[in-house]
Design an enzyme around this catalytic site. Structure first.
Site, PDB file in Angstrom:
ATOM      1  N   ILE A 162      71.487 -22.850  26.029  1.00  0.00           N
ATOM      2  CA  ILE A 162      70.622 -21.885  26.367  1.00  0.00           C
ATOM      3  C   ILE A 162      69.630 -22.541  27.710  1.00  0.00           C
ATOM      4  CG2 ILE A 162      69.192 -19.843  26.503  1.00  0.00           C
ATOM      5  CD1 ILE A 162      70.782 -19.313  23.948  1.00  0.00           C
ATOM      6  N   ARG A 182      64.619 -32.276  20.361  1.00  0.00           N
ATOM      7  CA  ARG A 182      64.567 -33.106  19.247  1.00  0.00           C
ATOM      8  C   ARG A 182      65.109 -34.604  19.506  1.00  0.00           C
ATOM      9  NH1 ARG A 182      68.088 -30.477  14.893  1.00  0.00           N
ATOM     10  NH2 ARG A 182      68.788 -29.575  17.004  1.00  0.00           N
ATOM     11  N   ARG A 239      62.724 -17.491  19.404  1.00  0.00           N
ATOM     12  CA  ARG A 239      62.367 -16.797  18.171  1.00  0.00           C
ATOM     13  C   ARG A 239      60.858 -16.909  17.976  1.00  0.00           C
ATOM     14  NH1 ARG A 239      66.620 -15.039  17.852  1.00  0.00           N
ATOM     15  NH2 ARG A 239      68.327 -15.210  16.212  1.00  0.00           N
ATOM     16  N   ASP A 263      60.195 -12.189  24.734  1.00  0.00           N
ATOM     17  CA  ASP A 263      61.322 -11.146  24.301  1.00  0.00           C
ATOM     18  C   ASP A 263      61.180 -11.294  22.739  1.00  0.00           C
ATOM     19  OD1 ASP A 263      63.700  -9.745  24.602  1.00  0.00           O
ATOM     20  OD2 ASP A 263      64.910 -11.378  24.244  1.00  0.00           O
ATOM     21  N   GLU A 268      59.413  -8.772  13.889  1.00  0.00           N
ATOM     22  CA  GLU A 268      59.885  -7.869  14.882  1.00  0.00           C
ATOM     23  C   GLU A 268      60.321  -6.605  13.949  1.00  0.00           C
ATOM     24  OE1 GLU A 268      63.145  -9.539  17.004  1.00  0.00           O
ATOM     25  OE2 GLU A 268      61.625 -11.076  17.902  1.00  0.00           O
ATOM     26  N   HIS A 286      63.482  -7.726  22.407  1.00  0.00           N
ATOM     27  CA  HIS A 286      64.423  -8.627  21.726  1.00  0.00           C
ATOM     28  C   HIS A 286      65.750  -8.093  22.366  1.00  0.00           C
ATOM     29  CE1 HIS A 286      65.815 -11.721  18.790  1.00  0.00           C
ATOM     30  NE2 HIS A 286      66.632 -11.615  19.683  1.00  0.00           N
TER      31      HIS A 286
HETATM   32  C1  8YV Z   1      70.987 -10.975  18.964  1.00  0.00           C
HETATM   33  C2  8YV Z   1      69.782 -13.099  19.177  1.00  0.00           C
HETATM   34  O1  8YV Z   1      70.136  -9.770  19.378  1.00  0.00           O
HETATM   35  O2  8YV Z   1      71.891 -14.461  19.156  1.00  0.00           O
HETATM   36  C3  8YV Z   1      70.708 -14.208  18.768  1.00  0.00           C
HETATM   37  O3  8YV Z   1      70.500 -15.184  18.243  1.00  0.00           O
HETATM   38  O4  8YV Z   1      68.650 -13.305  19.001  1.00  0.00           O
HETATM   39  C4  8YV Z   1      70.527 -12.032  19.749  1.00  0.00           C
HETATM   40  O5  8YV Z   1      71.305 -12.310  20.635  1.00  0.00           O
HETATM   41  C5  8YV Z   1      70.581 -10.655  17.619  1.00  0.00           C
HETATM   42  O6  8YV Z   1      71.095 -11.969  17.119  1.00  0.00           O
HETATM   43  C6  8YV Z   1      71.336  -9.690  17.022  1.00  0.00           C
HETATM   44  O7  8YV Z   1      70.640  -9.487  15.768  1.00  0.00           O
END
Ligand code: 8YV
Length: 326
Positions: A162, A182, A239, A263, A268, A286
Site C-alpha cells: 500500500i 522496518r 491502523r 480513516d 473504532e 474506515h
Molecule cells: C477492512 C482493512 O475494512 O483490510 C483491512 O485491513 O482495514 C479494511 O480493508 C477491514 O479489514 C474489514 O473489517
C-alpha cells in the site's frame, strides 16, 4: 503441532462480515455464528467449540488467544481484510493454526483513499464544502487560501504494497517521496529515513501505511508529530494504534500540526470528540477499501482461502500456513 479433523467439522463466523459473505457462509457452508453476548458465548463454545476447524473473521474482530484456546480443532483463521492485528498470530503459530488475509486486491482503493485524504486535508475541500453549504460564500467572500498538494514533500511510514502504491500515485503529482520502514526496501527509488522522527522533520505530509499490531503501536508519537511541525499534515489509512491519538489531538489543538486526514482510529467506531470540532481535520469512518469492486474481490479471496483450506489444509494467501493435519 498437527491437529486432527473431527468428523463433525464446522466453520465459525466471528464478528460481523459483509452481508453477502455472511449469507454465503450460512447457506453454502452451514457456518455457525459466534454469539456477541459473552454469557451466550460461553455456552455456545461448550457445545460447538470442539467441532470448529475454520474461523472466518475480519480485521475488525479477529481471534484472540482466549477464543483460540476454546477451539481445540481449529486449523485456520480466514481473515477478510489485509490487516490481521486483531488475531493473535503468535498464539496461532504455537497452536499450528494457519492465518490468511486478503492482500493486493485492496491496495489500489486504500492508496486512492490516502491520496484523497491528503488532497482534502491540504486543500480543505470538505471544509470548503461546509463553508458553501452554510451560505458563507456570499456573506464572508472567498474561502481562505489553502496548501498545494503537487510538488510537496511526502514521507511514507511503511513501504509495503500500500505504501508503494501511494508513492507511485504521489510521484505522478510531482511529490518528493521518502519513507521509513522496518527494513530499507531494496532497489527503492525513494529516500530512506532511519526513523520516523528523521522522516517527519524533512516532509510536509506524513502518510501512515504501516501494519498495525504490537510492533508499530504508537510509532507516531509526540516526538514525531513535533518533528512534522506546525506546517505539517498527518494522513493515516493504516491502523489507529500506529499513532498516539492523544498526542495527535493535543498537537492539533495547540496548532503544533497544520491538519490531518484520518480513516482509522484507536477505538473504532468511537472518535475523540475533540477531533469532531476541528475544521482542519478530515475524518472518514474506515472506508479505505470500501468500494463495491474491492470488497467483492476481498470476499472472493476470503472464500478461496476457505475452500483451499477445506480441500487441502493450506491457504492461498497465508500470513501463516496451518500445520499439517493428521
Ligand atoms: C477492512 C482493512 O475494512 O483490510 C483491512 O485491513 O482495514 C479494511 O480493508 C477491514 O479489514 C474489514 O473489517
Amino acid at each position: 503441532m498437527p491437529r486432527s479433523v473431527p468428523d463433525s467439522a464446522r466453520i465459525l463466523q466471528v464478528g460481523p462480515l459483509k452481508p453477502s459473505l455472511t449469507e454465503t457462509l450460512r447457506t453454502k457452508y452451514d457456518a455457525l455464528v459466534l454469539p456477541a453476548d459473552p454469557a451466550e458465548r460461553a455456552g455456545f463454545l461448550t457445545t460447538h467449540g470442539a467441532h470448529v476447524t475454520a474461523v472466518v473473521t475480519s480485521g475488525r474482530t479477529g481471534v484472540d488467544a482466549t477464543l483460540m484456546s476454546a477451539l481445540p480443532a481449529l486449523g485456520a483463521v480466514v481473515n477478510f481484510g489485509v490487516g490481521y492485528d486483531t488475531t493473535d498470530v503468535d498464539a496461532a503459530a504455537a497452536a499450528g493454526v494457519g492465518v490468511s488475509n486478503t492482500p493486493d486486491v485492496l491496495t489500489d482503493c486504500v492508496a486512492d483513499t490516502a491520496v484523497g485524504l491528503m488532497i482534502d486535508a491540504l486543500r480543505r475541500f470538505t471544509d470548503a464544502d461546509r463553508y458553501l453549504r452554510a451560505g458563507r460564500w456570499p456573506v464572508d467572500g472567498n474561502y481562505p487560501l489553502t496548501r498545494q498538494v503537487s510538488n510537496s514533500r511526502v514521507g511514507i511510514i511503511g513501504m509495503g504494497r500500500i505504501g508503494g502504491a501511494i508513492a507511485k500515485r504521489l510521484s505522478a503529482f510531482g511529490c518528493t517521496i521518502s519513507y521509513h520502514n522496518r527494513h530499507r526496501v531494496a532497489d527503492s527509488p525513494y529516500r530512506y529515513a532511519g526513523s520516523p522522527v528523521e522522516l517527519a522533520r524533512d516532509v510536509d505530509v506524513l502518510v501512515v501505511a504501516a501494519a498495525g499490531g504490537s510492533g508499530t503501536r504508537r510509532l507516531i508519537d509526540a516526538d514525531v508529530l513535533e518533528a512534522l511541525g506546525p506546517q505539517g499534515y498527518l494522513i493515516n489509512i493504516a491502523r489507529g494504534s500506529v499513532v498516539d491519538e492523544d498526542a495527535l489531538v493535543a498537537a492539533l489543538g495547540a496548532g503544533r500540526l497544520a491538519g490531518a486526514g484520518l480513516d482509522v482510529f484507536v477505538d473504532e467506531p468511537n472518535v475523540p470528540v475533540e477531533l469532531l470540532r476541528m475544521d482542519n481535520v478530515v475524518l472518514l469512518p474506515h472506508v479505505g477499501s470500501g468500494t463495491v469492486e474491492t470488497r467483492a474481490a476481498m470476499e472472493a479471496l476470503t472464500l478461496r482461502n476457505l475452500d483451499e483450506f477445506l480441500a487441502t489444509g493450506q491457504l492461498v494467501t497465508p500470513v501463516l500456513q496451518p500445520a499439517a493435519r493428521v
